[in-house]
Each structure stands twice: as C-alpha cells, then as structure tokens.
Design a protein around this motif. Structure first.
Motif, short mmCIF file in Angstrom:
data_model
loop_
_atom_site.label_atom_id
_atom_site.label_comp_id
_atom_site.label_asym_id
_atom_site.label_seq_id
_atom_site.Cartn_x
_atom_site.Cartn_y
_atom_site.Cartn_z
N GLY A 155 0.79 -1.23 0.00
CA GLY A 155 0.00 0.00 0.00
C GLY A 155 0.82 1.27 0.00
O GLY A 155 0.26 2.37 -0.06
N TRP A 157 -7.59 4.41 4.20
CA TRP A 157 -7.49 3.36 3.18
C TRP A 157 -8.37 3.65 1.97
O TRP A 157 -8.02 3.31 0.83
CB TRP A 157 -7.83 1.99 3.78
CG TRP A 157 -9.30 1.73 3.97
CD1 TRP A 157 -10.03 1.93 5.10
CD2 TRP A 157 -10.21 1.20 3.00
NE1 TRP A 157 -11.35 1.58 4.90
CE2 TRP A 157 -11.49 1.12 3.61
CE3 TRP A 157 -10.08 0.80 1.66
CZ2 TRP A 157 -12.61 0.65 2.92
CZ3 TRP A 157 -11.20 0.33 0.99
CH2 TRP A 157 -12.44 0.26 1.61
N LYS A 158 -9.52 4.29 2.18
CA LYS A 158 -10.41 4.61 1.05
C LYS A 158 -9.77 5.63 0.12
O LYS A 158 -9.87 5.51 -1.11
CB LYS A 158 -11.75 5.12 1.56
CG LYS A 158 -12.61 4.07 2.25
CD LYS A 158 -13.93 4.65 2.72
CE LYS A 158 -14.76 3.59 3.43
NZ LYS A 158 -16.04 4.14 3.93
N SER A 215 -6.56 6.06 -0.24
CA SER A 215 -5.47 5.37 -0.91
C SER A 215 -5.97 4.50 -2.06
O SER A 215 -5.40 4.51 -3.17
CB SER A 215 -4.71 4.51 0.10
OG SER A 215 -3.63 3.83 -0.52
N ALA A 216 -7.04 3.76 -1.83
CA ALA A 216 -7.60 2.91 -2.88
C ALA A 216 -8.12 3.74 -4.05
O ALA A 216 -7.90 3.40 -5.23
CB ALA A 216 -8.73 2.05 -2.31
N SER A 226 -5.16 5.07 -6.06
CA SER A 226 -4.52 3.99 -6.82
C SER A 226 -5.32 3.68 -8.08
O SER A 226 -4.75 3.48 -9.17
CB SER A 226 -4.42 2.73 -5.95
OG SER A 226 -3.69 2.98 -4.78
N LEU A 249 -3.23 -0.57 -5.06
CA LEU A 249 -4.66 -0.76 -4.86
C LEU A 249 -4.94 -2.05 -4.08
O LEU A 249 -5.76 -2.06 -3.14
CB LEU A 249 -5.37 -0.82 -6.22
CG LEU A 249 -6.87 -1.09 -6.22
CD1 LEU A 249 -7.62 -0.04 -5.41
CD2 LEU A 249 -7.40 -1.16 -7.65
N ALA A 304 -4.06 -1.46 -0.38
CA ALA A 304 -5.05 -0.65 0.34
C ALA A 304 -6.31 -1.46 0.64
O ALA A 304 -6.88 -1.36 1.74
CB ALA A 304 -5.40 0.59 -0.48
N LEU A 305 -6.75 -2.27 -0.31
CA LEU A 305 -7.94 -3.10 -0.09
C LEU A 305 -7.67 -4.16 0.98
O LEU A 305 -8.55 -4.46 1.81
CB LEU A 305 -8.37 -3.75 -1.40
CG LEU A 305 -8.88 -2.79 -2.48
CD1 LEU A 305 -9.18 -3.54 -3.77
CD2 LEU A 305 -10.12 -2.03 -2.02
N SER A 355 -7.87 -2.58 4.34
CA SER A 355 -9.26 -2.33 4.75
C SER A 355 -9.87 -3.54 5.45
O SER A 355 -10.74 -3.40 6.31
CB SER A 355 -10.12 -1.96 3.53
OG SER A 355 -10.41 -3.10 2.74
#
Length: 419
Positions: A237, A295-296, A298-299, A302, A403, A406-407, A410
């Motif tokens: 991430g 995290w949202k 970041s996702a 990405s 991506l 980051a997921l 989460s």
C-alpha cells in the motif's frame, strides 16, 4: 505544541527530502558523465540509476536501526540522528572528486554516501509521520499525518529549482563545479533542521507507553511475530507513492532529455509543476481522509492512477514540451492522492510500542522496489523499443499493487485498530 511539532516535522522532512531527491536529479542529468563515463549509450545512465537505487537498499537497514531507537528511546532522538546523517552525507557528495581525477574510487565513494543517505531516510519519514500523528487530536490524525508528506514535494521543488539554477551555467562550469553547489548547501540546511528539532518535545503516546511499561525489548521482533501479514500489506500500500513518484521524476528526467530530446530546464520545470500540484493534492486529500478514512483515499488514488497510466505517457510521448509538462503534472498529481494518507493508514495497524519499527520497515521494503523503478523503467523502455507503453505498463503495475495493498488493509483493520 501540536502545531510546532507538525511544522518541525514538515520542515525537517522537506530538508531531508531535498537532500535525498537531489541525488536523483543529479543521477539523471550529470552523474553519468562525472562518475560513470565510458559505458555504451543507455548503459551509463542505467548504472547511474543503479547507484541511485543503492540508497533504497540501505533504507530497510536504517528502518530497523531507527525503528528500534524510536520505539525504545523516543521518536525525537531518532529524528535528530537521521537529519545529522543525511545532512553530512549530502554535503560530502558535493566535495567528492570525480572519475577523471581518482578513477574507480569516485563512484565507490559516491555509492557509499548514497548508502548513508538511504540509511538516514529509512528512519526519517516514519518518525516524522508518527510524531505528528501521535500529537494530533484523535479525529484529525489522518490530516496531521499527511503534513510531513508535504516534505516530498517541497524537497522536489527546492532540489529541482537548485538544478534549474546551476544548469543555466555553461556546460563546462556545470560539470566542473556548478553541480556541487546544491549538495554543499546541505550543510547550511543541516543547521536549520537541527535547530527546529531541538525545540520539539517527545510524543505523548510514547511517554504513555513508557509509563505503562509496554516497551518491548526488541520491538521489531514483536511486530514480525504478531503482524507480518500487516507489514506485507503496508509495503504494497506504500508502493505507488514511492515507485510511481520516482518513475515520474527521476526516470522521466532522463527519458525526456535522452529519448525525447527536450531540454533539461523543460523537464525540471515539469517536475516542479508536478510538485506544486502534489502540495495541493496532499492538503486536500489528507483532510478528506479525516472523513473518508485513510485506506479509502489510498484505494481511490490507486484506481485513478491505474486508469490514467497510459494516457499520461501518451501525452509525454508526443515530445511536445507543453504536453510533456501536462502529462508529468497530471501523473504526479494522481499518485499523490494515495500518498497523502499513507502515514495514517499504516500507523493505525500497529500499537505504539512497535509502531515505529513496523511502519518504518514496511514502508522501506516498498522503498527498495521503488528505488529500482528508474532502472526497471529503463529496461521496460528497451523492451518496448523506446515506445511509451513500456514505462506506462510499469506505472499501471505499480498502481495495481498499491490498490491491492489498500484493499487488504481495509480488511485487516476491521479486526483491530490502534489509533
């Protein structure tokens, strides 16, 4: 004190990144001639980029050393040592003799000092982010943790600006003494950074950890024993903010001047405008992370970079100065979205007694890969016969990895969060 710590973290980190990025700019523009002459076309710049990557190999070693120091003896002490090592190493690069004077000893000495730079920055970013985050109010921690991230674009602006100034010199002057000036200036910046960091106090969360006697004998071992999966996800991430950045700054300087035939000043201007865009993006999305969650953001960033990877390089591949500048600026802006909340996203996965060690090592494992990205991009460029789809594909792969990281974060953060 919260504002003083945030300001000191930002300015200290900006000075560190100035020193660190300065090497990348010089590697792309002059080190091939000064320290790695005699190679076939394209090979010399590849070797220069490999010397650039030496700093990233050193980063996990610095992360281990400074992570232990920061978790056992305090974030403040670790940050004092990192800035001293970085400032001295960068200033000494500006005093080195070149290959023509001392032969193979010149690139060896250069690589050793680059190693020292990497060792220092291995503990710098994580310490600055954690100090700002651990001082911040609970509902504003993502934003405060994003403030040290501004050190990256500020360091880029100042380092590329310094090289814009010296590249106005005649070629002979640039290669004999002009390139040295930005490096020697690091001695001055070192004094500023030390003054700022002397004035800040230790993290309250670190003090609380000591009072509760939660300090670990070897914090990194504790982190590796209980949360190795989280550390792998953190490395994934973090990749786009490191690898993608050096693809669109260090590699692109060489690509623009050597392959596209554009001037040094044009390419440096592109990276400067990208850095300005990065500042605005980090400030906006760092604050947005307070509401969305780190995290949202970041996702989302990405995914945006993944979609834009090929259009960005199609713009760059036109060889039009204006479109190249647009492409680089848009690319840096896109990858700055996931970079903004990285510190908060990583920190909330680990308790304070191992947080410095775990975050520093995770981030700098990504740093190893990121440091080799300019060299890898040069290889992709060769495979694609100098076509833009080669480096575009590399950027897309990096964005996809970020991506996935980051997921994954989460999912694991639902089980346990620490800040």
């Amino acid at each position: 004190m919260v504002r003083r710590v945030a300001g000191a973290s930002l300015i200290g980190t900006a000075l560190e990144w100035y020193d660190y990025f300065l090497y990348g700019t010089a590697a792309a523009l002059v080190f091939e001639t000064l320290f790695f002459p005699g190679f076939a076309p394209g090979v010399g710049i590849l070797v220069a980029f490999l010397s650039f990557a030496v700093g990233f190999v050193a980063r996990p070693i610095g992360a281990i050393a400074f992570g232990h120091l920061g978790d056992r003896h305090g974030r403040r002490l670790a940050l004092m040592v990192t800035v001293l090592v970085m400032g001295l190493a960068t200033g000494l690069i500006g005093l080195l003799p070149v290959y023509e004077s001392v032969g193979i000893a010149a690139p060896i000495a250069l690589s050793l000092l680059r190693f020292a730079q990497g060792f220092s920055v291995g503990g710098e970013w994580s310490g600055a982010v954690l100090l700002a985050l651990e001082y911040a109010p609970a509902d504003k921690r993502p934003f405060y943790a994003s403030i040290p991230q501004l050190g990256s674009p500020l360091g880029t602006l100042v380092s590329s600006g310094a090289f814009i100034a010296v590249t106005q010199l005649p070629e002979d002057a640039l290669l004999s003494w002009g390139w040295r000036l930005p490096f020697v200036f690091a001695f001055v910046l070192l004094g500023v950074a030390v003054y700022l960091r002397v004035r800040i106090e230790e993290s309250p969360l670190f003090k609380q950890m000591l009072e509760e006697e939660r300090a670990q004998r070897v914090p990194l071992f504790t982190a590796l024993r209980f949360s190795p999966g989280r550390m792998v996800l953190c490395a994934a991430g973090s990749l786009l903010g490191i690898g993608g950045f050096f693809l669109l700054t260090t590699f692109i300087l060489s690509y623009g001047t050597e392959t596209l035939g554009l001037s040094r000043s044009t390419m440096l201007l592109a990276t400067q405008l990208g850095a300005v865009a990065e500042i605005a993006i980090i400030m906006y999305f760092g604050r947005l992370a307070n509401r969305w969650g780190a995290w949202k953001v970041s996702a989302f960033g990405s995914a945006v970079t993944l979609v834009l990877a090929f259009p960005i390089f199609l713009l760059i591949g036109t060889s039009s100065a204006a479109l190249v500048i647009v492409g680089v600026t848009v690319g840096i802006a896109a990858l700055s979205i996931p970079y903004a909340p990285t510190g908060a996203m990583l920190a909330e996965l680990f308790p304070s007694e191992v947080r410095y060690s775990a975050v520093a090592l995770s981030y700098n494992i990504a740093g190893i890969v990121g440091g080799f990205v300019p060299a890898i991009a040069q290889v992709f460029l060769g495979f694609s016969d100098n076509q833009v789809w080669g480096p575009a594909l590399l950027l897309a792969l990096i964005a996809a990895t970020n991506l996935a990281g980051a997921l994954g974060i989460s999912v694991v953060r639902k089980r346990k969060r620490y800040v």
